[in-house]
Design a protein around this motif. Structure first.
Motif, PDB file in Angstrom:
ATOM      1  N   VAL A 149      50.934 126.626  50.918  1.00 50.26           N
ATOM      2  CA  VAL A 149      50.232 127.201  52.269  1.00 50.26           C
ATOM      3  C   VAL A 149      51.172 127.471  53.256  1.00 50.26           C
ATOM      4  CG1 VAL A 149      48.556 127.376  53.688  1.00 50.26           C
ATOM      5  CG2 VAL A 149      47.995 126.369  51.493  1.00 50.26           C
ATOM      6  N   GLU A 150      51.573 128.607  53.457  1.00 48.22           N
ATOM      7  CA  GLU A 150      52.653 129.002  54.520  1.00 48.22           C
ATOM      8  C   GLU A 150      52.183 129.753  55.765  1.00 48.22           C
ATOM      9  OE1 GLU A 150      55.742 131.263  52.600  1.00 48.22           O
ATOM     10  OE2 GLU A 150      56.827 131.302  54.365  1.00 48.22           O
ATOM     11  N   GLU A 151      52.512 129.142  56.804  1.00 43.22           N
ATOM     12  CA  GLU A 151      52.239 130.171  57.939  1.00 43.22           C
ATOM     13  C   GLU A 151      53.361 131.061  58.296  1.00 43.22           C
ATOM     14  OE1 GLU A 151      52.524 127.268  61.264  1.00 43.22           O
ATOM     15  OE2 GLU A 151      52.324 128.760  62.568  1.00 43.22           O
ATOM     16  N   ALA A 152      52.716 132.237  58.290  1.00 41.27           N
ATOM     17  CA  ALA A 152      53.495 133.657  58.379  1.00 41.27           C
ATOM     18  C   ALA A 152      53.022 134.500  59.486  1.00 41.27           C
ATOM     19  CB  ALA A 152      53.774 134.148  57.204  1.00 41.27           C
ATOM     20  N   TYR A 153      53.910 135.410  59.941  1.00 41.77           N
ATOM     21  CA  TYR A 153      53.436 136.237  61.177  1.00 41.77           C
ATOM     22  C   TYR A 153      53.674 137.666  60.980  1.00 41.77           C
ATOM     23  CZ  TYR A 153      52.519 131.996  63.756  1.00 41.77           C
ATOM     24  OH  TYR A 153      52.008 130.961  64.349  1.00 41.77           O
ATOM     25  N   PHE A 154      53.016 138.513  61.067  1.00 42.27           N
ATOM     26  CA  PHE A 154      53.181 139.905  60.632  1.00 42.27           C
ATOM     27  C   PHE A 154      52.781 140.790  61.858  1.00 42.27           C
ATOM     28  CE2 PHE A 154      52.705 137.664  56.732  1.00 42.27           C
ATOM     29  CZ  PHE A 154      53.528 138.082  55.945  1.00 42.27           C
ATOM     30  N   THR A 155      53.478 141.935  61.973  1.00 42.85           N
ATOM     31  CA  THR A 155      53.012 142.921  62.818  1.00 42.85           C
ATOM     32  C   THR A 155      52.789 144.111  62.167  1.00 42.85           C
ATOM     33  OG1 THR A 155      54.185 142.432  64.508  1.00 42.85           O
ATOM     34  CG2 THR A 155      53.741 144.613  64.593  1.00 42.85           C
ATOM     35  N   TYR A 156      51.766 144.776  61.909  1.00 42.49           N
ATOM     36  CA  TYR A 156      51.091 145.788  61.246  1.00 42.49           C
ATOM     37  C   TYR A 156      49.862 146.736  61.479  1.00 42.49           C
ATOM     38  CZ  TYR A 156      47.615 142.491  59.977  1.00 42.49           C
ATOM     39  OH  TYR A 156      46.589 141.425  60.055  1.00 42.49           O
ATOM     40  N   SER A 157      49.881 147.804  60.769  1.00 41.00           N
ATOM     41  CA  SER A 157      49.077 148.738  61.565  1.00 41.00           C
ATOM     42  C   SER A 157      48.293 149.421  60.144  1.00 41.00           C
ATOM     43  CB  SER A 157      49.867 149.784  62.097  1.00 41.00           C
ATOM     44  OG  SER A 157      48.920 150.862  62.231  1.00 41.00           O
ATOM     45  N   PHE A 158      46.816 149.271  60.260  1.00 44.98           N
ATOM     46  CA  PHE A 158      46.185 149.975  59.047  1.00 44.98           C
ATOM     47  C   PHE A 158      45.962 151.134  59.544  1.00 44.98           C
ATOM     48  CE2 PHE A 158      44.598 145.364  57.958  1.00 44.98           C
ATOM     49  CZ  PHE A 158      45.816 145.427  56.813  1.00 44.98           C
ATOM     50  N   SER A 159      46.113 152.238  58.591  1.00 43.13           N
ATOM     51  CA  SER A 159      45.791 153.849  59.007  1.00 43.13           C
ATOM     52  C   SER A 159      45.167 154.257  57.900  1.00 43.13           C
ATOM     53  CB  SER A 159      46.828 154.450  59.483  1.00 43.13           C
ATOM     54  OG  SER A 159      47.764 154.504  58.691  1.00 43.13           O
ATOM     55  N   PRO A 160      44.097 155.222  58.141  1.00 44.18           N
ATOM     56  CA  PRO A 160      43.358 155.894  57.041  1.00 44.18           C
ATOM     57  C   PRO A 160      44.128 157.156  56.293  1.00 44.18           C
ATOM     58  CG  PRO A 160      42.555 156.781  59.417  1.00 44.18           C
ATOM     59  CD  PRO A 160      43.634 155.846  59.517  1.00 44.18           C
ATOM     60  N   ILE A 161      43.851 157.175  55.113  1.00 41.20           N
ATOM     61  CA  ILE A 161      44.206 158.101  54.371  1.00 41.20           C
ATOM     62  C   ILE A 161      43.177 158.966  53.890  1.00 41.20           C
ATOM     63  CG2 ILE A 161      45.659 159.132  52.368  1.00 41.20           C
ATOM     64  CD1 ILE A 161      46.829 155.993  51.945  1.00 41.20           C
ATOM     65  N   ARG A 162      43.189 160.396  54.458  1.00 38.21           N
ATOM     66  CA  ARG A 162      41.951 161.325  53.929  1.00 38.21           C
ATOM     67  C   ARG A 162      42.339 161.980  52.728  1.00 38.21           C
ATOM     68  NH1 ARG A 162      38.699 161.209  58.644  1.00 38.21           N
ATOM     69  NH2 ARG A 162      39.809 160.444  60.160  1.00 38.21           N
ATOM     70  N   ASP A 163      41.304 162.062  51.905  1.00 37.13           N
ATOM     71  CA  ASP A 163      41.263 162.780  50.628  1.00 37.13           C
ATOM     72  C   ASP A 163      41.151 164.331  51.192  1.00 37.13           C
ATOM     73  OD1 ASP A 163      38.699 163.309  50.868  1.00 37.13           O
ATOM     74  OD2 ASP A 163      37.844 161.783  49.761  1.00 37.13           O
ATOM     75  N   GLU A 164      41.226 164.976  49.933  1.00 37.67           N
ATOM     76  CA  GLU A 164      41.033 166.638  49.997  1.00 37.67           C
ATOM     77  C   GLU A 164      40.030 167.048  50.789  1.00 37.67           C
ATOM     78  OE1 GLU A 164      42.491 166.822  46.007  1.00 37.67           O
ATOM     79  OE2 GLU A 164      44.189 167.876  46.319  1.00 37.67           O
ATOM     80  N   GLU A 165      38.903 166.394  50.774  1.00 36.69           N
ATOM     81  CA  GLU A 165      37.677 166.750  51.330  1.00 36.69           C
ATOM     82  C   GLU A 165      37.873 166.065  52.841  1.00 36.69           C
ATOM     83  OE1 GLU A 165      37.069 165.594  48.076  1.00 36.69           O
ATOM     84  OE2 GLU A 165      37.519 167.560  47.686  1.00 36.69           O
ATOM     85  N   GLY A 166      38.736 165.229  53.278  1.00 34.23           N
ATOM     86  CA  GLY A 166      38.586 165.096  54.770  1.00 34.23           C
ATOM     87  C   GLY A 166      37.991 163.575  54.677  1.00 34.23           C
ATOM     88  N   ALA A 167      37.265 163.147  53.682  1.00 33.99           N
ATOM     89  CA  ALA A 167      36.915 161.746  53.736  1.00 33.99           C
ATOM     90  C   ALA A 167      37.872 160.727  53.520  1.00 33.99           C
ATOM     91  CB  ALA A 167      35.865 161.554  52.622  1.00 33.99           C
ATOM     92  N   ILE A 168      37.619 159.417  53.867  1.00 34.96           N
ATOM     93  CA  ILE A 168      38.661 158.581  53.998  1.00 34.96           C
ATOM     94  C   ILE A 168      38.756 157.940  52.403  1.00 34.96           C
ATOM     95  CG2 ILE A 168      39.342 156.411  54.760  1.00 34.96           C
ATOM     96  CD1 ILE A 168      37.812 157.112  57.293  1.00 34.96           C
ATOM     97  N   GLY A 169      40.030 158.125  51.905  1.00 32.91           N
ATOM     98  CA  GLY A 169      40.168 157.844  50.580  1.00 32.91           C
ATOM     99  C   GLY A 169      40.743 156.367  50.347  1.00 32.91           C
ATOM    100  N   GLY A 170      41.546 156.003  51.222  1.00 34.15           N
ATOM    101  CA  GLY A 170      42.158 154.711  51.376  1.00 34.15           C
ATOM    102  C   GLY A 170      42.836 154.458  52.517  1.00 34.15           C
ATOM    103  N   VAL A 171      43.753 153.385  52.707  1.00 34.76           N
ATOM    104  CA  VAL A 171      44.362 152.851  53.747  1.00 34.76           C
ATOM    105  C   VAL A 171      45.833 152.738  53.533  1.00 34.76           C
ATOM    106  CG1 VAL A 171      44.263 150.590  55.271  1.00 34.76           C
ATOM    107  CG2 VAL A 171      42.179 151.422  54.364  1.00 34.76           C
TER     108      VAL A 171
END
Lengths: 1086, 118
Positions: free
Chosen positions: A135-157
């Motif tokens: 078990v390792e203590e690690a630190y991250f800086t990150y951002s989750f942003s939406p990926i929209r599909d062709e209909e404009g709905a959110i298909g992924g991250v």
């Protein structure tokens, strides 16, 4: 999951529809059998997924695409290190299966993105990962942003992620180091250091899982000191710490804690690494730095302990030294006065009478001889103590030597009616000894006996048996029992004993002691106070070693005998001086009290032209004479037999008939409490030897004048007093310094302007005196009220300030004493500011007793009002608690002291006046005199009050070097910049040049501070000098110059090169020196 | 010296944080100043104006700090503008640091605010 209806796109970019490239992960993605995953075959992926995948794979920043409700992962090469062992199986896995250990944390974040379409931002987020088998203590800086599909709905991250573990751990470990450093500075002693270190380490459990310290003595023996998170189970390993750093069982690491200058470590430090981190190089470095800090603290503790054991000895030596200097000062000043005074008179005499001239020169010669004897005695003692005086042994007939030496005192004894008994064998028995040294022993013992014996007899006795015994006994004053143990100590002098003279340096008996010791003998003393003393010298008959063949200097020996004899002749026998009948003239009568015949004669001759002079040989004689008829003024020495100067003063003040009799004290001793106490006893004035003839005459004159005016007032003769006002004004001017001291590195100017409306004089005064060490005492004061009384008080305050400053009192203590003086003697309320300026550093320590704030004109033209160091005026409360502050004058900066008359105008508050004054001071001026002139010329015609002002500018001395050694700490840099800037401006640099040079020097100093990092007391030295039109600066540290490594270091170097004509760096074993040079533009080209 | 070398005053206007630093920035206070500046910019802020008009001294560690802040804000997609008057002494250190002229440097606060889109 929504599937796109269009399947035709993407074939042109390859069979998989994912572009080529993308490194390892690109290949893996193309090879992956996606049809077995919820995403389905790549050909059927919606365009946004394919685009996102391409972007992800081709980026060199760590990125992931999580697609569909199951969040299936596609990632790039840069993300692989963050996965550790989870790669490559993680590709195509559901996010929750890749990171089950942190899924509970991730899920709500991802949920938010999927629901709201809002991107998230997470900085230095701690995550406990299992990617490397633990078990390792690690630190991250990150951002989750939406990926929209062709209909404009959110298909992924879409995730961009950067691991910040090294930075976070680095910062945390630096904090732990800083905390340790802080904890260690307060600790004293090895055990305390160990305990404090363990306490500090216990506060960093994330990096130090456990810790134990074993102290190791210089023989290598280890003992347990303290531990946290573990117990005393490492002793065996600790005992072998000398073998170097190594891993113990599990996560424990053994580090030797270095002892500077020794192979044997000072301690062993056992540290437990956190199971949540790799014990990598950075981690080991951190542990190494912890050990380094502990090493420095233990070294300091050991040094302090060693210093403590020496401290008592040093303190004793220090006391003896101070006493010595105090004595030597006294002993040297009297003969110096007797040389300088008559010589100056001889030179100044326009029409010298041969007889008078001869007498002057004789007095000076006697003074010189006395000085010579003192110097010889000092040299003898230091030679003997340093072991450089090797005795020359030869058979010596002790009896004959004693008889011959005693005869030197024969005539002096006869003159004083003393019986001199010499009881020595006449059988020619010899002992092996150094004849010249034994003669010195005898001369000193006899001189001592004669000095303290007024009646009765002195006996010299020699007996030779198994040892040789030499005794000198007297029926004199005796020595107090408590003084006996220290009698033979260097520089120690018995005080309070009535003797024939108070002359002596505390050297004689110490020399006797040393000389006898050299012979392998012993000296002892028995004494009864009031009955006499017996000194006993016991010597062996033979010496073990043959003496060296040096030749005794008989010439010197003869001169030495003469010196002792002459001196004894000049000591007076105490007898009552007949008081002469009142002289038949109107001249004031002065009583001179001194035990030195030459000084009495000199003072008499100085004063005779204007006064009737009487003399007394000591305080007791003076009291008897004064009882018969009081003189107009008493001039007295301090150290005298029977009744000394202070006791005389105290008795005069205690008697209503002589309470107001003016007394001037002549003193030579500096740094003694007693002298200052004497002033409290009510001396009107105080003169330090050596003084000049004109100075003495001026003081006698001034004191007689003040007394006359005071008496006129006291007897209600106001009319007469008023008529004397012009006299008083003259008097006031005479009490102001006629010439201000010319001290290197300062320029002084003082002005006094009387009030215009009344002819009354005020009590405003200023004064400046140079202390012997180059420092200046600056005083300004204002006595409440006007007229003669104010002037009289002023004179007294001014003299007291001088005296106290000479005695070495710092400003606040000085002010307390002054306050006592003013309160005790019913003097009027007084405001006063007194400071001591060190022209070499520009530091002014001062205390302000209710006086208006001084102003400081800074190098940049601004004017500061100095409100620190302020307390109550003198004579208003019994508290006497004055405070002290400090201000530093740089080159070219000026200090202005003034009285309130300068800033008071009708219908205006005082602050407005001070502001106006500050404005005047802010204008350009080149000298203190110009500043004073400008201020005085701006005064209104109708002055309400009189005005005194004193301006001081600090001037650079030609070619003067700036030199500064500072503690190697970043918070000292600002001070260095300020000092260097002021120095540069004072040496003709323009503001722009100064800015450039200061920046370059600052960069070099900053580097030096970083190099010197390590021992807590590291220092760096900075100096600047102007040579041939160029400024040369050198910055030295004891570390090693490191080549530019971090970004700002590189910048520092380029800044230096760009700003200076020449930059050189020398690195040697003793440290690094950076030299900077820049030519200044010619003045006037600005 | 007991008094603080630099003083920092921060206000926020329409999503732009304006931080005025007066005094001197050197090795002794650059790190703590950087921390304070970073803390003053929330996730929601659009940009940061560091106004150094009243700054009297800036050394290479201060320059380093400015570039660090610039990097960090770029990562967070927030804008940065630094105000230093053309003739001010701190400009020397920036010019001579041996790096490319910074794109975020402006001669006064209004130019900075305009550039940052306030």
């Amino acid at each position: 999951m929504r599937e796109s209806g269009t399947v035709s796109a993407g074939t042109s970019s390859g069979p998989s529809g994912i572009g080529a490239g993308g490194g390892e992960c690109g290949a893996l993605v193309r090879a992956h059998d996606w049809s077995a995953t919820p995403l389905g075959p790549v050909e059927r992926w919606p365009r946004p997924l394919r685009t996102a995948t391409s972007i992800c794979l081709e980026s060199r920043y760590g990125m992931c695409v999580f697609w569909g409700p199951e969040l299936v992962a596609i990632y790039n090469d840069a993300y692989v290190p963050m996965l550790g062992a989870k790669h490559p199986s993680a590709l195509g896995m559901r996010l929750r299966d890749i990171w089950p250990e942190i899924w509970d944390m991730l899920e709500p974040m991802l949920h938010e993105v999927l629901q709201t379409g809002q991107a998230t931002w997470h900085e230095d987020q701690p995550l406990l990962l299992e990617r490397s088998g633990f078990v390792e203590e690690a630190y991250f800086t990150y951002s989750f942003s939406p990926i929209r599909d062709e209909e404009g709905a959110i298909g992924g991250v879409f995730t961009a992620v950067h691991e910040t573990t090294p930075q976070v751990l680095g910062t945390r470990r630096l904090q732990a180091l800083a905390a340790l450093g802080e904890a260690l500075t307060a600790a004293h002693g090895e055990s305390e250091v160990a305990a404090a270190a363990i306490d500090a380490l216990a506060g960093a459990p994330d990096d130090v899982a456990f810790a134990a310290i074993y102290l190791i003595d210089e023989d290598g023996g280890a003992r347990f000191a303290a531990a946290t998170g573990t117990e005393d189970r490492w002793l065996e390993a600790a005992a072998t710490a000398q073998d170097g750093e190594r891993a113990l069982d599990g996560t424990a690491l053994l580090l030797p804690v270095a002892r500077p200058g020794s192979e044997v470590p000072a301690a062993a430090l056992v540290l437990g690494a956190s199971p949540r981190h790799h014990l990598d190089e950075a981690y080991r470095d951190f542990f190494g730095l912890l050990a380094g800090q502990l090493s420095a603290a233990l070294a300091t503790a050991a040094g302090v302990a060693a210093a403590h054991t020496r401290a008592d000895d040093l303190a004793a030596l220090d006391r003896a030294k101070s006493e010595f200097f105090s004595n030597v000062s006294h002993e040297f000043r009297t003969p110096l006065t007797l040389m300088l005074g008559p010589l100056a008179d001889a030179l100044d005499d326009p029409d010298p009478d041969p007889a008078a001239q001869r007498e002057r020169i004789e007095i000076a010669q006697r003074g010189a001889l006395r000085l010579l004897r003192l110097v010889n005695a000092l040299l003898d003692l230091s030679r003997t103590e340093a072991g450089r005086a090797a005795p020359v042994y030869a058979p010596v007939e002790l009896g004959r030597l004693a008889r011959a030496t005693a005869s030197v005192f024969r005539s002096a004894a006869d003159r004083s009616g003393l019986e001199l008994v010499v009881d020595v064998p006449d059988d020619g028995t010899t002992i092996e000894a150094d004849a010249a040294m034994l003669e010195k022993v005898l001369l000193n013992l006899l001189s001592n006996a004669y000095k303290f014996t007024r009646d009765g007899r002195i006996e010299v006795r020699v007996r030779v048996g198994e040892t040789a015994v030499l005794e000198v006994a007297d029926t004199g004053a005796g020595i107090p029992a408590e003084e006996l143990p220290r009698l033979f100590d260097r520089f120690h002098r018995v005080t309070g004993v009535q003797g024939r003279s108070h002359e002596g340096s505390g050297i004689g008996l110490a020399l006797v002691h040393e000389l006898v010791r050299l012979h392998g003998g012993e000296v002892s003393v028995t004494s009864t106070e009031g009955e006499g003393s017996r000194f006993r010298v016991e010597l062996p008959l033979e010496q073990a070693e043959a003496g060296s063949a040096a030749v005794t200097d008989h010439g010197t020996a003869a001169a030495q005998r003469d010196g002792f004899a002459q001196e004894a002749q000049r000591w007076d026998d105490v007898e009552r001086t007949i008081v002469p009948p009142p002289a038949d003239d109107s001249r004031p009568e002065v009583l001179v009290v001194d035990d030195n015949r030459d000084l009495r004669a000199y003072l008499t001759r100085l004063l005779e032209p204007d006064y009737v002079v009487r003399t007394a040989v000591d305080g007791a004689d003076a009291l008897e004479q004064i009882d018969e008829r009081a003189p107009d003024l008493v001039l007295t020495d301090v150290m005298m037999p029977r009744v000394d100067g202070f006791e005389l003063l105290a008795r005069l003040r205690g008697d209503p008939r002589t309470r107001r009799l003016p007394v001037i004290v002549l003193s030579a001793r500096a740094g003694e409490e007693a002298t200052v106490e004497g002033l409290h006893a009510g001396a009107d004035d105080y003169l330090v030897k050596p003084f000049s003839g004109p100075e003495l005459r001026a003081r006698v004159h001034a004191n007689l004048e003040v007394t006359r005016l005071r008496d006129a007032l006291a007897s209600g003769e106001l009319e007469r007093a008023r008529q004397m006002e012009d006299v008083a004004l003259t008097l006031q001017r005479s009490l102001l310094p006629r010439a201000l001291p010319d001290v290197l590195g300062t320029e002084l100017c003082g002005r006094y302007v009387p009030a215009s409306e009344s002819l009354e004089i005020g009590g405003d005064f200023y004064d400046a005196t140079a202390l012997g060490d180059g420092r200046l005492v600056l005083t300004i004061g204002d006595v409440a009220g006007h007229g003669v009384l104010a002037a009289a008080v002023m004179g007294q305050v001014r003299q007291a300030v001088r005296a106290y400053a000479f005695e070495g009192h710092p400003p606040a203590a000085l002010m307390d004493r002054l306050d006592l003086l003013v309160s005790d003697s019913e003097l009027a309320m007084t405001t006063c500011l007194c400071g001591i300026l060190d022209p070499s550093s520009g530091q002014l320590r001062f205390s302000n007793a209710g006086h208006p704030p001084p102003l400081v004109r800074r190098a940049d033209g601004s004017v500061e009002r100095i409100t620190a160091g302020l307390s109550h005026p003198l004579g208003v409360t019994m508290a006497h608690r004055h405070v002290e502050a400090q201000v530093t004058l740089e080159f070219g900066e000026a200090l202005l002291l003034y009285t309130d008359g300068l800033v008071e105008r009708r219908g205006e508050i005082i602050d407005a006046g001070i502001d106006r004054l500050a404005e005047q001071l802010a204008c350009d001026f080149t000298s203190a005199e110009e500043a004073c002139e400008r201020i005085v010329s701006a005064l209104e015609d109708d002055l309400l009050d009189d005005v005194a002002l004193l301006a001081i500018t600090r001037t650079p001395m030609a070619g003067e070097r700036l030199h500064s050694v500072i503690h190697a700490h970043p918070n000292r840099l600002a001070d260095v910049r300020r000092r260097l800037a002021a120095w540069l401006i004072a040496h003709g640099a323009t503001r722009e040049e100064a800015n450039d040079i200061v920046l370059a020097a600052h960069e070099a100093a900053m580097n030096a501070i970083e190099h010197a990092y390590g021992p807590a007391d590291a220092e760096i030295a900075i100096s600047a000098v102007l040579r041939g039109g160029s400024v040369e600066i050198s910055i030295h540290d004891s570390g090693n110059w490191r080549e530019a490594r971090s970004r700002h270091r590189g910048r520092g170097r380029s800044i230096m090169s760009a700003l200076m004509d020449d930059v050189s760096i020398d690195t040697g074993p003793a440290g690094s020196t950076v030299r900077l040079r820049r030519r200044l533009d010619e003045p006037g080209n600005e | 010296m007991t008094e603080e070398l630099a003083t920092l005053r921060v206000r926020e206007r329409g999503g732009i944080v304006i931080a005025r630093v007066a005094g001197e920035i050197d090795l002794s206070n650059a790190t703590s100043l950087q921390t304070e500046l970073a803390a003053s910019v929330s996730n929601a802020a659009r940009g940061l104006v560091i106004d150094l008009s009243e700054l009297e001294f800036l050394d290479s560690s201060g320059v380093h700090m400015l570039y660090d802040i610039a990097d960090r804000l770029a990562t967070r997609q927030q804008r940065l503008a630094v105000v230093i008057a053309p003739e001010a002494p701190p400009r020397r250190a920036l010019e001579l640091s041996g790096v490319e002229p910074a794109a975020w440097l402006y001669p006064d606060q209004s130019a900075a605010l305009e550039a940052i889109g306030a």
